[in-house]
Enzyme design. Structure first.
Site, PDB file in Angstrom:
ATOM      1  N   ASP A  90      -4.668  -0.782   1.185  1.00  0.00           N
ATOM      2  CA  ASP A  90      -3.849  -1.665   2.020  1.00  0.00           C
ATOM      3  C   ASP A  90      -4.457  -3.058   2.113  1.00  0.00           C
ATOM      4  O   ASP A  90      -3.741  -4.066   2.125  1.00  0.00           O
ATOM      5  CB  ASP A  90      -3.650  -1.070   3.407  1.00  0.00           C
ATOM      6  CG  ASP A  90      -4.967  -0.768   4.128  1.00  0.00           C
ATOM      7  OD1 ASP A  90      -5.985  -0.510   3.455  1.00  0.00           O
ATOM      8  OD2 ASP A  90      -4.976  -0.775   5.376  1.00  0.00           O
ATOM      9  N   THR A 169     -10.355  -2.576  37.951  1.00  0.00           N
ATOM     10  CA  THR A 169     -10.963  -1.944  36.777  1.00  0.00           C
ATOM     11  C   THR A 169      -9.985  -1.911  35.603  1.00  0.00           C
ATOM     12  O   THR A 169     -10.356  -2.175  34.456  1.00  0.00           O
ATOM     13  CB  THR A 169     -11.426  -0.518  37.124  1.00  0.00           C
ATOM     14  OG1 THR A 169     -12.442  -0.601  38.127  1.00  0.00           O
ATOM     15  CG2 THR A 169     -11.993   0.183  35.898  1.00  0.00           C
TER      16      THR A 169
END
Length: 237
Positions: A90, A169
């Site tokens: 690829d 968070t």
């Protein structure tokens, strides 16, 4: 007059199989498949050019007109890479596609998928190698998977709004994953532009559209750059 089906371009990634018919030199709509066997059955006897990040048994191409791209395949660029046998097809196809689209420029191909790859092919048609790092989802899942307390935000990050500094968070996890990639790419660009002053950045991959507006460079969002490279390689044979 019937249109001529020249070749089927097959791009096998980590999460999908994509096929593109080329009819009279024009790319048709890309189709996503679950199984390679189904593709080969449908297109038995039709020329096939394959790029795959997975190992494929060449015996599957028993119709005699299939070609699996690897570093030994004849191609219109030179590969300057110490271990070409490990170079993903690829990445090769995308580099050739960049060279086909922008033949007189130094091109940095950035593929934002499962992993992030950044590969340089210069205006002299030389592939110089690049960078591989974790993709967006992989970063989010890895932080959750390798810790006891951090949550997995890979399914909800689009609903998390955060600048550079998170206030929760989850926002911190988003900022580290997303903005970390932005800074990583822009940092690589700054480094390469010392030697390649007119560097053309080509952004592709499933996550490319999430980053396009936040990267500081000329961008061509090439959704079919691998197919462009495969077709160029097929014609070069």
């Amino acid at each position: 007059m019937n249109n001529k089906l020249e070749v089927i371009l097959i791009d096998i990634g980590n999460s999908s199989i994509k096929t593109t018919e080329v009819i009279d030199g024009e790319f048709q709509e890309t189709v996503i498949w679950d199984q390679l066997d189904s593709v080969l059955t449908k297109y038995e006897g039709v020329p096939i050019m394959i790029s795959s990040v997975k190992k494929i048994d060449s015996d599957l191409l028993n119709n005699g007109v299939g070609k699996i791209l690897d570093y030994k395949t004849k191609m219109p660029i030179k590969i300057d890479y110490d271990t070409p046998e490990t170079l993903g097809a690829d990445r090769i196809a995308a580099a050739v596609g960049a060279n086909e689209l922008f033949p007189d420029q130094d091109n940095l191909v950035i593929d934002l998928g499962t992993c992030i790859t950044m590969d340089l092919v210069d205006r002299n048609q030389v592939f110089h190698g690049g960078i591989i790092s974790p993709g967006l989802t992989m970063r989010m899942k890895a932080m959750a998977g390798y810790t006891d307390q951090l949550p997995d935000i890979s399914e909800e990050w689009r609903q998390i709004n955060s600048g550079e500094l998170g206030k929760t968070t989850k926002e911190c996890l988003f900022s580290g994953s997303y903005h970390g990639i932005v800074h990583e790419i822009n940092g690589v660009l700054r480094t390469l532009e010392r030697d390649f002053t007119s560097l053309n950045m080509i952004l592709t991959g499933g996550d490319a559209h999430f980053f396009e507006s936040n990267l500081k460079a000329h961008i061509f969002a090439g959704s079919k750059i691998v197919q462009t490279g495969l077709y160029s390689i097929w014609k070069f044979q």
